[in-house]
Design a protein around this motif. Structure first.
Motif, PDB file in Angstrom:
ATOM      1  N   GLU A   1      24.944  44.948  35.342  1.00  0.00           N
ATOM      2  CA  GLU A   1      25.210  45.814  36.494  1.00  0.00           C
ATOM      3  C   GLU A   1      25.551  44.941  37.701  1.00  0.00           C
ATOM      4  OE1 GLU A   1      22.911  48.955  39.456  1.00  0.00           O
ATOM      5  OE2 GLU A   1      21.964  48.335  37.582  1.00  0.00           O
ATOM      6  N   LEU A   2      26.724  45.229  38.307  1.00  0.00           N
ATOM      7  CA  LEU A   2      27.153  44.491  39.494  1.00  0.00           C
ATOM      8  C   LEU A   2      26.546  45.178  40.720  1.00  0.00           C
ATOM      9  CD1 LEU A   2      28.935  42.161  40.542  1.00  0.00           C
ATOM     10  CD2 LEU A   2      30.823  43.791  40.693  1.00  0.00           C
ATOM     11  N   THR A   3      25.473  44.579  41.243  1.00  0.00           N
ATOM     12  CA  THR A   3      24.755  45.192  42.366  1.00  0.00           C
ATOM     13  C   THR A   3      25.508  45.009  43.686  1.00  0.00           C
ATOM     14  OG1 THR A   3      22.671  44.746  41.230  1.00  0.00           O
ATOM     15  CG2 THR A   3      22.543  45.292  43.555  1.00  0.00           C
ATOM     16  N   GLU A   4      25.939  43.774  43.970  1.00  0.00           N
ATOM     17  CA  GLU A   4      26.697  43.496  45.191  1.00  0.00           C
ATOM     18  C   GLU A   4      27.734  42.426  44.903  1.00  0.00           C
ATOM     19  OE1 GLU A   4      24.874  43.502  49.202  1.00  0.00           O
ATOM     20  OE2 GLU A   4      22.969  43.454  48.115  1.00  0.00           O
ATOM     21  N   TYR A   5      28.839  42.516  45.645  1.00  0.00           N
ATOM     22  CA  TYR A   5      29.954  41.584  45.467  1.00  0.00           C
ATOM     23  C   TYR A   5      30.290  40.965  46.825  1.00  0.00           C
ATOM     24  CZ  TYR A   5      34.909  40.230  45.015  1.00  0.00           C
ATOM     25  OH  TYR A   5      36.108  39.567  45.060  1.00  0.00           O
ATOM     26  N   PHE A   6      30.340  39.632  46.873  1.00  0.00           N
ATOM     27  CA  PHE A   6      30.645  38.894  48.101  1.00  0.00           C
ATOM     28  C   PHE A   6      31.929  38.089  47.870  1.00  0.00           C
ATOM     29  CE2 PHE A   6      26.095  39.376  47.535  1.00  0.00           C
ATOM     30  CZ  PHE A   6      25.717  40.020  48.698  1.00  0.00           C
ATOM     31  N   PRO A   7      33.090  38.614  48.309  1.00  0.00           N
ATOM     32  CA  PRO A   7      34.369  37.960  47.996  1.00  0.00           C
ATOM     33  C   PRO A   7      34.480  36.530  48.525  1.00  0.00           C
ATOM     34  CG  PRO A   7      34.720  40.176  48.845  1.00  0.00           C
ATOM     35  CD  PRO A   7      33.281  39.845  49.088  1.00  0.00           C
ATOM     36  N   ASP A   8      33.997  36.303  49.752  1.00  0.00           N
ATOM     37  CA  ASP A   8      34.140  34.984  50.368  1.00  0.00           C
ATOM     38  C   ASP A   8      32.762  34.542  50.841  1.00  0.00           C
ATOM     39  OD1 ASP A   8      35.187  32.694  51.384  1.00  0.00           O
ATOM     40  OD2 ASP A   8      36.483  33.633  52.878  1.00  0.00           O
ATOM     41  N   PHE A   9      31.936  34.143  49.854  1.00  0.00           N
ATOM     42  CA  PHE A   9      30.532  33.802  50.127  1.00  0.00           C
ATOM     43  C   PHE A   9      30.447  32.588  51.042  1.00  0.00           C
ATOM     44  CE2 PHE A   9      26.738  31.326  48.834  1.00  0.00           C
ATOM     45  CZ  PHE A   9      25.767  32.201  49.302  1.00  0.00           C
ATOM     46  N   SER A  10      29.654  32.741  52.136  1.00  0.00           N
ATOM     47  CA  SER A  10      29.547  31.672  53.125  1.00  0.00           C
ATOM     48  C   SER A  10      28.124  31.146  53.276  1.00  0.00           C
ATOM     49  CB  SER A  10      30.041  32.185  54.481  1.00  0.00           C
ATOM     50  OG  SER A  10      29.276  33.302  54.903  1.00  0.00           O
ATOM     51  N   GLY A  11      27.183  31.679  52.522  1.00  0.00           N
ATOM     52  CA  GLY A  11      25.802  31.228  52.613  1.00  0.00           C
ATOM     53  C   GLY A  11      24.857  32.387  52.878  1.00  0.00           C
ATOM     54  N   PHE A  12      23.599  32.011  53.125  1.00  0.00           N
ATOM     55  CA  PHE A  12      22.559  33.014  53.359  1.00  0.00           C
ATOM     56  C   PHE A  12      22.189  33.047  54.832  1.00  0.00           C
ATOM     57  CE2 PHE A  12      22.156  31.860  48.916  1.00  0.00           C
ATOM     58  CZ  PHE A  12      21.955  33.084  48.298  1.00  0.00           C
ATOM     59  N   GLU A  13      21.940  34.240  55.346  1.00  0.00           N
ATOM     60  CA  GLU A  13      21.464  34.432  56.708  1.00  0.00           C
ATOM     61  C   GLU A  13      20.265  35.359  56.664  1.00  0.00           C
ATOM     62  OE1 GLU A  13      23.036  36.401  60.864  1.00  0.00           O
ATOM     63  OE2 GLU A  13      24.476  35.283  59.625  1.00  0.00           O
ATOM     64  N   ASP A  14      19.099  34.838  57.049  1.00  0.00           N
ATOM     65  CA  ASP A  14      17.832  35.576  56.942  1.00  0.00           C
ATOM     66  C   ASP A  14      17.597  36.039  55.510  1.00  0.00           C
ATOM     67  OD1 ASP A  14      17.437  35.296  59.683  1.00  0.00           O
ATOM     68  OD2 ASP A  14      18.501  37.168  60.116  1.00  0.00           O
TER      69      ASP A  14
ATOM     70  N   GLU B   1      19.775  36.855  53.311  1.00  0.00           N
ATOM     71  CA  GLU B   1      20.789  37.776  52.807  1.00  0.00           C
ATOM     72  C   GLU B   1      22.112  37.030  52.632  1.00  0.00           C
ATOM     73  OE1 GLU B   1      20.481  40.900  51.898  1.00  0.00           O
ATOM     74  OE2 GLU B   1      18.339  40.970  52.390  1.00  0.00           O
ATOM     75  N   PRO B   2      22.791  37.218  51.480  1.00  0.00           N
ATOM     76  CA  PRO B   2      24.093  36.585  51.272  1.00  0.00           C
ATOM     77  C   PRO B   2      25.124  37.163  52.243  1.00  0.00           C
ATOM     78  CG  PRO B   2      23.168  37.403  49.208  1.00  0.00           C
ATOM     79  CD  PRO B   2      22.344  37.986  50.307  1.00  0.00           C
ATOM     80  N   GLN B   3      26.073  36.300  52.709  1.00  0.00           N
ATOM     81  CA  GLN B   3      27.087  36.715  53.665  1.00  0.00           C
ATOM     82  C   GLN B   3      28.480  36.436  53.107  1.00  0.00           C
ATOM     83  OE1 GLN B   3      26.118  38.194  56.617  1.00  0.00           O
ATOM     84  NE2 GLN B   3      24.042  37.989  55.772  1.00  0.00           N
ATOM     85  N   SER B   4      29.447  37.293  53.517  1.00  0.00           N
ATOM     86  CA  SER B   4      30.847  37.096  53.165  1.00  0.00           C
ATOM     87  C   SER B   4      31.652  37.121  54.458  1.00  0.00           C
ATOM     88  CB  SER B   4      31.330  38.197  52.219  1.00  0.00           C
ATOM     89  OG  SER B   4      32.703  38.033  51.925  1.00  0.00           O
ATOM     90  N   VAL B   5      32.525  36.123  54.652  1.00  0.00           N
ATOM     91  CA  VAL B   5      33.262  36.016  55.911  1.00  0.00           C
ATOM     92  C   VAL B   5      34.603  36.754  55.878  1.00  0.00           C
ATOM     93  CG1 VAL B   5      32.198  33.848  56.577  1.00  0.00           C
ATOM     94  CG2 VAL B   5      34.269  33.817  55.182  1.00  0.00           C
ATOM     95  N   SER B   6      35.065  37.140  54.677  1.00  0.00           N
ATOM     96  CA  SER B   6      36.332  37.857  54.584  1.00  0.00           C
ATOM     97  C   SER B   6      36.384  38.627  53.269  1.00  0.00           C
ATOM     98  CB  SER B   6      37.516  36.881  54.670  1.00  0.00           C
ATOM     99  OG  SER B   6      37.679  36.179  53.459  1.00  0.00           O
ATOM    100  N   PRO B   7      37.314  39.580  53.171  1.00  0.00           N
ATOM    101  CA  PRO B   7      37.444  40.344  51.924  1.00  0.00           C
ATOM    102  C   PRO B   7      38.311  39.647  50.884  1.00  0.00           C
ATOM    103  CG  PRO B   7      38.902  41.248  53.580  1.00  0.00           C
ATOM    104  CD  PRO B   7      38.147  40.144  54.252  1.00  0.00           C
TER     105      PRO B   7
END
Length: 558
Positions: free
Chosen positions: A386-399, A401-407
């Motif tokens: 199961e694909l829970t979340e998708y981060f196209p342009d993963f930039s690291g973790f903040e607090d 939580e994974p972050q993505s800077v662009s689609p």
């Protein structure tokens, strides 16, 4: 409106400096001013110098000032230069303007954004400046051209003696037969293509009057040009949009209102090879590396049928197909598609194997397409992912939580849940490029990278400009005015027989006094009279002679 009655009986509008009938001065101010200044608008009254009572008068007087026009232009130029300090919104990631400038340029960037310099050329205050310049040009032109036209259209032939004497070129002759002399002068003037008008013993000859309208033709050209520039902000008149289209993708072309769609069959980059043209490329290839030969997108253009729902592939009709190359755009319905950029090897999909850590056996494989990611990937024998979340342009973790800077899938990462018969509730894993994190403890199953598929992306620019012909027309009209005003001049000669039999001759031109003197030299040569005297030139020569004489006297004394 007050009126001024001249001694000759002619009634002139308020503000007139020279009587429109005889040419007498009507005010002390005109008497004290230089003749050239008074003759600029033929001494005619101008609205801006006559009325100053109502709010309309004040607005008219403000915009009719040349100084105001110059300051408006200077202010606009300064604003335009400030718009080049940082990139305009067109050249930064769309939708990020509110944070981009402050993060990139600090407090200066924030001020730049707040004041609207980031989108300068479509900001309301910049358009207001352009409109003010146009208003200034129109009002300043009307304030001057209307009285000038009236004065020149209704020029009187018989001018008062005081008017003649005030001209820069003037002579008073004593001749035996003024009528015969005037006839001889008229014959010579006609050979010089002067337009002759006579009234009893008075003559007015002029040519090149049309040159007086040169500056106002300039103004018309500028107004047309400004209108063309402002029309670019009217929807449908001007389009300059960027689009990124991936191989195999069909997307709506920006600016066409979802009417046209483009499908990319593929993108090609060609470079020159060693030996292909040794004299031109070999040394450069050795020094610089690959040299581009061709960038090309093979595409199909579709048009949506009337009444259909935008974006439905089945309702698109192919219009044309072909290659879009640098400097060879695909043109359609007043639009043009230009090849301007590209990105190679953008991730299209990734394949994974789900394996048992203990036995290292694969229990199934699946592929995630980044353009169409699925929620659940079913494998055999009760296994699934199961694909829970998708981060196209993963930039690291903040607090945490994974972050993505662009689609854009530049660095794809996934938060997944792995289901197996042994773990029906699933195991959580975070998967990325060279990254496999198990945030809730060690799992029994893992995802192993099995392969990647990439595709190229074409960067295209969509252009439509219905204002080009207006801008071209404005430029052409402006140049006509420049030529008209620069290469011709308005020359006039007045001849007057006085009551005591004398002959008065006076000449005037708006510029090129040398040309007028040459004409007068030719015209008066047949009469045996000296050409009318240019008093300004005479005074200059007299002063020069006096200075030379004084210098010689000093040298003799020494």
């Amino acid at each position: 409106m007050n009126e001024i009655t001249c001694k000759c009986g002619h009634v002139n509008p308020e503000g007139t400096e020279l009587c429109l009938s005889c040419g007498r001065t009507l005010s002390k101010d005109a008497e004290n001013r230089k003749t050239a200044d008074v003759m600029r608008y033929e001494g005619m009254a101008r609205r801006s110098q006559t009325y100053n009572l109502s709010i309309i008068d004040k607005i008219w007087n403000f915009f009719s000032s040349v100084k105001v026009g110059v300051w408006l232009i200077v202010t606009t130029l300064i604003a335009s230069s400030l718009g080049t300090i940082f990139p305009q919104a067109l050249f930064i990631p769309q939708g990020t303007e509110n944070v981009y400038y402050e993060e990139r340029y600090g407090i200066a960037g924030k001020i730049y954004y707040v004041l609207g310099f980031h989108d300068l050329y479509s900001s309301w205050w910049y358009l207001l400046l352009i409109g003010a310049i146009g208003t200034s040009i129109i009002i300043a032109s009307l304030d001057r051209v209307i009285p000038l036209y009236k004065a020149l259209k209704h020029q009187r032939i018989n001018r008062h003696e005081s008017f003649m004497k005030r001209q820069r070129v003037f002579s008073d002759y004593s001749v035996e037969s003024p009528e015969k002399t005037i006839a001889q002068i008229r014959e010579r003037l006609e050979k010089k293509r002067y337009r002759i008008r006579e009234e009893k013993d008075h003559l007015l000859a002029e040519k090149g009057r049309f040159s007086r309208w040169g500056p106002y033709i300039n103004h018309i050209g500028l107004i047309i040009f400004l209108i063309g520039g402002m029309l670019r902000f009217v929807p449908g008149m001007y389009v300059d949009e960027n689009m990124w289209i991936r191989e195999g993708e069909t997307m709506a072309i920006p600016g066409t209102g979802q009417e046209y769609f483009l499908k990319s069959d593929g993108f090609t980059v060609e470079t020159y090879e060693q030996g292909e043209d040794p004299e031109v490329f070999n040394n450069t290839i050795e020094r610089e590396g690959a040299i581009a030969k061709n960038y090309q997108t093979d595409a199909h253009l579709y048009q949506r049928e009337q009444g259909s729902i935008a974006g439905q592939q089945g309702e698109l009709v192919e219009v044309q197909n072909g290659a879009i190359q640098v400097n060879q755009p695909l043109k359609f319905d007043q639009f043009a598609l230009y090849q301007v950029d590209f990105r190679q090897d953008e991730y299209l999909s990734m394949s994974f194997n789900m394996t048992n850590k203990a036995s290292e056996e694969s229990v199934g494989s699946f592929t995630i397409r980044f353009d169409e990611p699925q929620k659940v990937y079913e494998l055999e024998n009760g296994y699934s992912v199961e694909l829970t979340e998708y981060f196209p342009d993963f930039s690291g973790f903040e607090d945490g939580e994974p972050q993505s800077v662009s689609p854009i899938p530049n660095n794809p990462a996934f938060l997944v849940r792995l289901f197996s018969p042994e773990k029906p509730d699933g195991e959580v894993a975070f998967i990325g490029i060279q990254r496999n994190v198990e945030p809730l403890g060690e799992n029994d199953y893992a995802l192993e990278f099995a392969g990647v598929e990439t595709r190229d992306v074409s960067g295209l620019t969509v252009r439509k400009d219905l204002t080009l012909w207006i801008l071209g027309l404005g430029g052409a009209v402006f140049m006509i005015g420049v030529v008209q005003g620069a290469y011709w001049n308005h020359r006039r000669l007045w001849l007057k027989k006085t009551a005591d039999g004398r002959l008065l001759a006076a000449g005037h031109t708006n510029k090129n006094w040398f040309g007028l003197r040459k004409d007068l030299e030719y015209v008066f040569d047949s009469t045996g009279l000296e050409k009318p005297v240019d008093h300004q030139e005479e005074n200059l020569n007299r002063n020069t002679s006096a200075d030379a004489k004084e210098e010689n006297n000093r040298d003799s004394t020494s």
